[in-house]
Design a protein around this motif. Structure first.
Motif, mmCIF file in Angstrom:
data_model
loop_
_atom_site.group_PDB
_atom_site.id
_atom_site.type_symbol
_atom_site.label_atom_id
_atom_site.label_comp_id
_atom_site.label_asym_id
_atom_site.label_seq_id
_atom_site.Cartn_x
_atom_site.Cartn_y
_atom_site.Cartn_z
ATOM 1 N N THR A 65 -55.171 -0.306 -16.115
ATOM 2 C CA THR A 65 -54.284 0.845 -16.148
ATOM 3 C C THR A 65 -53.329 1.060 -17.457
ATOM 4 O O THR A 65 -52.632 2.019 -17.590
ATOM 5 N N TYR A 66 -53.738 0.150 -18.439
ATOM 6 C CA TYR A 66 -52.967 0.218 -19.742
ATOM 7 C C TYR A 66 -53.569 1.149 -20.633
ATOM 8 O O TYR A 66 -54.818 1.556 -20.426
ATOM 9 N N ILE A 67 -52.607 2.108 -21.084
ATOM 10 C CA ILE A 67 -53.209 2.923 -22.142
ATOM 11 C C ILE A 67 -52.672 2.131 -23.513
ATOM 12 O O ILE A 67 -51.696 1.869 -24.055
ATOM 13 N N ILE A 68 -53.910 1.794 -24.341
ATOM 14 C CA ILE A 68 -53.760 0.621 -25.268
ATOM 15 C C ILE A 68 -53.539 1.443 -26.677
ATOM 16 O O ILE A 68 -54.467 2.103 -26.876
ATOM 17 N N CYS A 69 -52.381 1.021 -27.161
ATOM 18 C CA CYS A 69 -52.225 1.619 -28.733
ATOM 19 C C CYS A 69 -53.061 0.874 -29.515
ATOM 20 O O CYS A 69 -53.137 -0.372 -29.550
ATOM 21 N N GLY A 70 -53.547 1.670 -30.542
ATOM 22 C CA GLY A 70 -54.330 0.797 -31.763
ATOM 23 C C GLY A 70 -55.594 1.612 -31.674
ATOM 24 O O GLY A 70 -56.041 2.436 -30.799
ATOM 25 N N ARG A 71 -56.330 1.365 -32.965
ATOM 26 C CA ARG A 71 -57.463 1.810 -33.238
ATOM 27 C C ARG A 71 -58.986 0.729 -32.454
ATOM 28 O O ARG A 71 -58.589 -0.176 -32.349
ATOM 29 N N GLY A 72 -60.014 1.408 -32.832
ATOM 30 C CA GLY A 72 -61.117 0.818 -32.600
ATOM 31 C C GLY A 72 -61.924 1.052 -31.382
ATOM 32 O O GLY A 72 -61.132 1.391 -30.197
ATOM 33 N N PRO A 73 -63.120 0.628 -31.269
ATOM 34 C CA PRO A 73 -64.125 1.316 -29.953
ATOM 35 C C PRO A 73 -63.682 0.584 -28.641
ATOM 36 O O PRO A 73 -63.375 1.081 -27.837
ATOM 37 N N ARG A 74 -62.856 -0.552 -28.734
ATOM 38 C CA ARG A 74 -62.626 -1.355 -27.747
ATOM 39 C C ARG A 74 -61.352 -0.535 -26.941
ATOM 40 O O ARG A 74 -61.287 -0.341 -25.811
ATOM 41 N N ASN A 75 -60.478 -0.236 -27.877
ATOM 42 C CA ASN A 75 -59.339 0.470 -27.336
ATOM 43 C C ASN A 75 -59.942 1.860 -26.752
ATOM 44 O O ASN A 75 -59.064 2.375 -25.799
ATOM 45 N N TYR A 76 -60.349 2.557 -27.540
ATOM 46 C CA TYR A 76 -60.930 3.963 -27.213
ATOM 47 C C TYR A 76 -61.428 4.015 -25.940
ATOM 48 O O TYR A 76 -61.285 5.070 -25.492
ATOM 49 N N ASN A 77 -62.454 3.016 -25.707
ATOM 50 C CA ASN A 77 -63.524 3.274 -24.730
ATOM 51 C C ASN A 77 -62.633 2.463 -23.399
ATOM 52 O O ASN A 77 -63.228 2.657 -22.214
#
Length: 88
Positions: free
Chosen positions: A7-19
Motif C-alpha cells: 500500500t506504500y506509494i514509494i517516493c524516489g526513482r528507479g525501477p524498484r519504486n516505479y514497478n
C-alpha cells in the motif's frame, strides 16, 4: 529495502519504486484524472488533489520515503499534496 508494504506509494526513482504495486495504483489513479486536472482552474485543481488524497486514504495507501537511517517515514499531508500535484 525491507518491509515494503504493497500500500506504500514509494517516493524516489528507479525501477524498484516505479514497478511497486502502490506506485502502479497511484499512476492509474492519476491517469483517471489527468484530463480534468489539466482543464481545471487553480481552485479546482486544489479540490481535485484533495479528492485524490481521499481516494488514496480510502485505499489505505500512503506516501512513504526510505530515510538515510534505514527506516520508512510517512510524508506529511502537505508533502503528499505536493507529490500529487507534481505527478500531474
Amino acid at each position: 529495502m525491507t518491509d515494503i508494504d504493497p500500500t506504500y506509494i514509494i517516493c524516489g526513482r528507479g525501477p524498484r519504486n516505479y514497478n511497486h504495486e502502490g506506485n502502479v495504483k497511484f499512476r492509474k489513479l492519476i491517469e483517471k484524472y489527468v484530463h480534468l486536472y489539466n482543464e481545471s482552474s487553480k481552485g479546482k485543481k486544489t479540490e481535485l488533489v484533495n479528492t485524490l488524497i481521499g481516494e488514496i486514504r480510502n485505499d489505505d495507501m500512503k506516501f512513504m520515503e526510505f530515510t538515510k537511517e534505514g527506516e520508512w517515514k510517512e510524508l506529511t499531508l502537505k508533502e503528499s499534496r505536493q507529490k500529487i500535484s507534481h505527478r500531474f
